[in-house]
Design a protein around this motif. Structure first.
Motif, PDB file in Angstrom:
ATOM      1  N   UNK A   1      -5.955  13.136   6.131  1.00  0.00           N
ATOM      2  CA  UNK A   1      -5.891  11.773   5.750  1.00  0.00           C
ATOM      3  C   UNK A   1      -4.344  11.382   5.276  1.00  0.00           C
ATOM      4  N   UNK A   2      -4.033  10.155   5.553  1.00  0.00           N
ATOM      5  CA  UNK A   2      -2.624   9.576   5.324  1.00  0.00           C
ATOM      6  C   UNK A   2      -2.552   9.446   3.675  1.00  0.00           C
ATOM      7  N   UNK A   3      -3.661   9.140   2.973  1.00  0.00           N
ATOM      8  CA  UNK A   3      -3.568   8.853   1.585  1.00  0.00           C
ATOM      9  C   UNK A   3      -2.977  10.127   0.839  1.00  0.00           C
ATOM     10  N   UNK A   4      -3.118  11.483   1.507  1.00  0.00           N
ATOM     11  CA  UNK A   4      -2.806  12.590   0.685  1.00  0.00           C
ATOM     12  C   UNK A   4      -1.285  12.359   0.365  1.00  0.00           C
ATOM     13  N   UNK A   5      -0.580  11.608   0.971  1.00  0.00           N
ATOM     14  CA  UNK A   5       0.858  11.566   0.887  1.00  0.00           C
ATOM     15  C   UNK A   5       1.388  10.259  -0.043  1.00  0.00           C
ATOM     16  N   UNK A   6       0.794  10.151  -1.121  1.00  0.00           N
ATOM     17  CA  UNK A   6       1.223   9.145  -1.961  1.00  0.00           C
ATOM     18  C   UNK A   6       2.428   9.262  -2.787  1.00  0.00           C
ATOM     19  N   UNK A   7       3.130   8.267  -2.879  1.00  0.00           N
ATOM     20  CA  UNK A   7       4.670   8.418  -3.574  1.00  0.00           C
ATOM     21  C   UNK A   7       5.476   9.024  -2.873  1.00  0.00           C
ATOM     22  N   UNK A   8       5.376   9.122  -1.389  1.00  0.00           N
ATOM     23  CA  UNK A   8       6.293   9.785  -0.707  1.00  0.00           C
ATOM     24  C   UNK A   8       6.739   9.036   0.593  1.00  0.00           C
ATOM     25  N   UNK A   9       8.235   9.149   0.708  1.00  0.00           N
ATOM     26  CA  UNK A   9       8.651   8.280   1.688  1.00  0.00           C
ATOM     27  C   UNK A   9       8.523   8.774   3.237  1.00  0.00           C
ATOM     28  N   UNK A  10       7.576   8.018   3.805  1.00  0.00           N
ATOM     29  CA  UNK A  10       7.110   8.652   5.144  1.00  0.00           C
ATOM     30  C   UNK A  10       7.434   7.877   6.305  1.00  0.00           C
ATOM     31  N   UNK A  11       7.342   8.352   7.546  1.00  0.00           N
ATOM     32  CA  UNK A  11       7.435   7.666   8.970  1.00  0.00           C
ATOM     33  C   UNK A  11       6.101   8.014   9.534  1.00  0.00           C
ATOM     34  N   UNK A  12       5.347   6.782   9.808  1.00  0.00           N
ATOM     35  CA  UNK A  12       4.058   7.201  10.607  1.00  0.00           C
ATOM     36  C   UNK A  12       3.800   6.233  11.797  1.00  0.00           C
ATOM     37  N   UNK A  13       2.930   6.490  12.716  1.00  0.00           N
ATOM     38  CA  UNK A  13       2.578   5.641  13.666  1.00  0.00           C
ATOM     39  C   UNK A  13       1.074   5.181  13.675  1.00  0.00           C
ATOM     40  N   UNK A  14       0.891   4.025  14.057  1.00  0.00           N
ATOM     41  CA  UNK A  14      -0.447   3.500  14.065  1.00  0.00           C
ATOM     42  C   UNK A  14      -0.581   2.163  14.816  1.00  0.00           C
ATOM     43  N   UNK A  15      -1.929   1.841  14.815  1.00  0.00           N
ATOM     44  CA  UNK A  15      -2.277   0.507  15.805  1.00  0.00           C
ATOM     45  C   UNK A  15      -2.959  -0.538  14.595  1.00  0.00           C
ATOM     46  N   UNK A  16      -2.218  -1.736  14.932  1.00  0.00           N
ATOM     47  CA  UNK A  16      -2.663  -2.856  14.029  1.00  0.00           C
ATOM     48  C   UNK A  16      -4.066  -3.284  14.500  1.00  0.00           C
ATOM     49  N   UNK A  17      -4.713  -3.222  13.432  1.00  0.00           N
ATOM     50  CA  UNK A  17      -6.133  -3.488  13.660  1.00  0.00           C
ATOM     51  C   UNK A  17      -6.544  -5.043  13.160  1.00  0.00           C
TER      52      UNK A  17
END
Length: 200
Positions: A1-17
């Motif tokens: 789950x992406x929410x496991x990475x709270x308070x971190x600077x991240x780069x992620x990919x995803x689709x606009x829903x």
């Protein structure tokens, strides 16, 4: 789950829903797909709410690469914001520092066509109605409540008619009746034929 990475600077990919237009900003609901960890892509899931300026050229089905610091929704001003977002299975948000469009039209074909019709109706309303009538009509017909100015929304709250701004079963029933009458009068359809016309 992406929410496991709270308070971190991240780069992620995803689709606009989903895209929500507000009066001051635009909200994009992103279905996450991949997350960059130590220069390797890792599969992730979960929706992220991101905030962008108004009038940007993002559309349903765009695949984006987003750089941001992931945040956990918190209550504010006695409003349980985290619970409100949880209704839509959204458990994280961010203000992007960088967004790159990787691909277009990656969503469901039928949904994209419906949204194109919705966009054309919205443009037609904007061209033919002044404010605040235009945004009120957009809320009635298209469910675009967030575009209504706060003072206009307060008029409805003070008069006890705020429920009119939400698309409800009553709106659907009225709209269905109007389409059935339109099919019978304009196209000389029988009521059964008008029913299938409306169903489509």
């Amino acid at each position: 789950k992406i929410q496991f990475y709270y308070d971190q600077k991240i780069i992620f990919q995803g689709l606009i829903k989903k895209i929500n237009q507000g009066t001051k900003r635009q909200e994009l609901v992103i279905e996450s797909q991949q997350l960059m960890i130590k220069e390797n892509w890792k599969m992730v899931s979960g929706k992220v709410l991101i905030f962008t300026p108004l009038y940007t050229d993002y559309r349903y089905g765009d695949q984006l690469e987003i750089s941001c610091s992931l945040k956990k929704p918190e209550p504010f001003d006695r409003f349980n914001y985290h619970e409100y977002l949880a209704r839509y299975q959204i458990y994280s948000f961010c203000w992007p520092s960088k967004i790159e469009i990787l691909a277009r039209n990656q969503g469901y074909f039928l949904a994209s066509q419906i949204l194109k019709v919705k966009e054309k109706v919205k443009i037609s309303i904007d061209q033919n109605f002044t404010e605040p009538q235009g945004t009120i009509l957009s809320a009635f017909l298209l469910g675009l409540k967030k575009e209504i100015l706060p003072e206009v929304r307060n008029w409805f709250v003070q008069t006890g008619t705020a429920h009119l701004l939400a698309i409800s079963g009553l709106h659907i029933t009225i709209f269905t009746d109007l389409l059935i009458i339109f099919g019978i009068v304009v196209f000389s359809l029988r009521r059964q034929g008008a029913f299938y016309f409306v169903l489509i």
